[in-house]
Design a protein around this motif. Sequence first.
Motif, short mmCIF file in Angstrom:
data_model
loop_
_atom_site.label_atom_id
_atom_site.label_comp_id
_atom_site.label_asym_id
_atom_site.label_seq_id
_atom_site.Cartn_x
_atom_site.Cartn_y
_atom_site.Cartn_z
N SER A 71 0.83 -1.21 0.00
CA SER A 71 0.00 0.00 0.00
C SER A 71 0.86 1.26 0.00
O SER A 71 0.49 2.26 -0.62
CB SER A 71 -0.95 -0.02 1.20
N GLY A 122 1.02 3.90 -2.97
CA GLY A 122 0.77 5.29 -2.61
C GLY A 122 1.85 6.21 -3.14
O GLY A 122 1.56 7.23 -3.79
N ALA A 123 3.11 5.82 -2.90
CA ALA A 123 4.22 6.66 -3.34
C ALA A 123 4.24 6.77 -4.86
O ALA A 123 4.49 7.85 -5.42
CB ALA A 123 5.55 6.08 -2.83
N GLN A 175 1.75 6.74 -6.76
CA GLN A 175 0.66 7.62 -7.19
C GLN A 175 0.83 9.05 -6.68
O GLN A 175 -0.10 9.85 -6.74
CB GLN A 175 -0.68 7.03 -6.71
N SER A 204 1.69 10.13 -3.53
CA SER A 204 1.38 10.47 -2.15
C SER A 204 2.65 10.79 -1.37
O SER A 204 3.52 9.93 -1.17
CB SER A 204 0.63 9.31 -1.47
N ASN A 205 2.77 12.07 -0.94
CA ASN A 205 3.95 12.48 -0.18
C ASN A 205 4.01 11.79 1.18
O ASN A 205 5.08 11.55 1.72
CB ASN A 205 3.96 13.99 0.02
N GLU A 206 2.83 11.45 1.70
CA GLU A 206 2.78 10.77 2.99
C GLU A 206 3.40 9.37 2.87
O GLU A 206 4.22 8.97 3.70
CB GLU A 206 1.33 10.66 3.49
N SER A 207 2.98 8.63 1.81
CA SER A 207 3.54 7.29 1.60
C SER A 207 5.05 7.36 1.42
O SER A 207 5.80 6.55 1.97
CB SER A 207 2.91 6.63 0.38
#
Length: 282
Positions: free
Chosen positions: A201, A205-206, A208, A210-213
């Motif tokens: 996940s 996420g990364a 796509q 996602s800075n959080e991932s």
Amino acid sequence: RSKDLGGGEHCEYEPSLHASAEERRQLEFSLRKALERDEMVLNFQPVVDAHREEIVSFEALLRWQSKDHGFVSPAKFIPLAEETRLIVPIGTWVLQQACIEAARWPSHIKVNINVSPEQLIEPDFAPTVVRALAQSGLEASRLEIEVTESIFMRDAQVAGAALEEVMALGCQVALDDFGTGYSSLGYLRKLRFSTIKVDRSFVQGAAQGSNESLAIIRAVVAMAESLEMSTTAEGVETSEEAAMIRSLGCNKIQGYYFGRPMTDVDARKLVEPKLPGTQISL
Ligand code: C2E
Ligand code: MG
Ligand code: MG
Ligand code: MG
């Protein structure tokens, strides 16, 4: 029809719930017979070194081709096997078969085997590992047990002690699906995991954006490095994801990009040394 009419008309109430309980009962009945009916088979998925892109291990993944239900996904039957404790005999079979297969590979290739909490809290777990190694002739250092954070939810003491026992044999232990469970980081101080597997996940996420991932993968890699543990990124599906993961400093990569779970025969072909004279002569 309202529920308070009562009398033997239960099929009117929550039919979906009723159907799933019945389905579960039938699945359990079949699962109980799956091993003796020879319906279980192991697939093997390559784990590659992130930089050299060479296979360093295979993860054994269980497949169930049921005569009654057709192909049943592990996402469905593993939880059922855990609830019914059928995972104990099934897991022993997995350990034995995976070690036998791994013993056929060149000695620098390891095998990763998933183990459920229910197996770990059996007093017989470490002896089962000892027997699987002895029967197959596989060196303990070539076996990496995979556990998830869920082992720390219940019976953390017993599970931790069992893992220490197999570590004392020379086996390694990886923490699977890292970051998806509920547990605290405290246990990372207590158990010397060899590898932290970054859950798919975060990789997705990364990829796509996602800075959080991305931040979480960075933090996990940094933490693993300072704890002298290695990292494996799970679920890498494209060359872009592989490049990103490599740049983040993950040590190993697993995913469809490098290889899907495959039969034992196909896995063997990937790693067996090419014998002279086996090439097609012109
Ligand atoms: P896991 O241990 O995290 O295994 C990785 C799962 O991700 C496997 O699913 C694998 O097929 C899948 N996967 C690998 N690369 C990719 C990718 O690039 N993209 C996507 N979308 N998926 C990828 P699988 O084989 O369905 O197994 C699911 C879970 O079932 C495993 O997750 C593991 O927790 C459990 N399991 C499988 N075999 C065993 C077993 O022998 N014993 C136990 N206790 N659990 C098992
Ligand atoms: Mg796993
Ligand atoms: Mg995993
Ligand atoms: Mg997973």
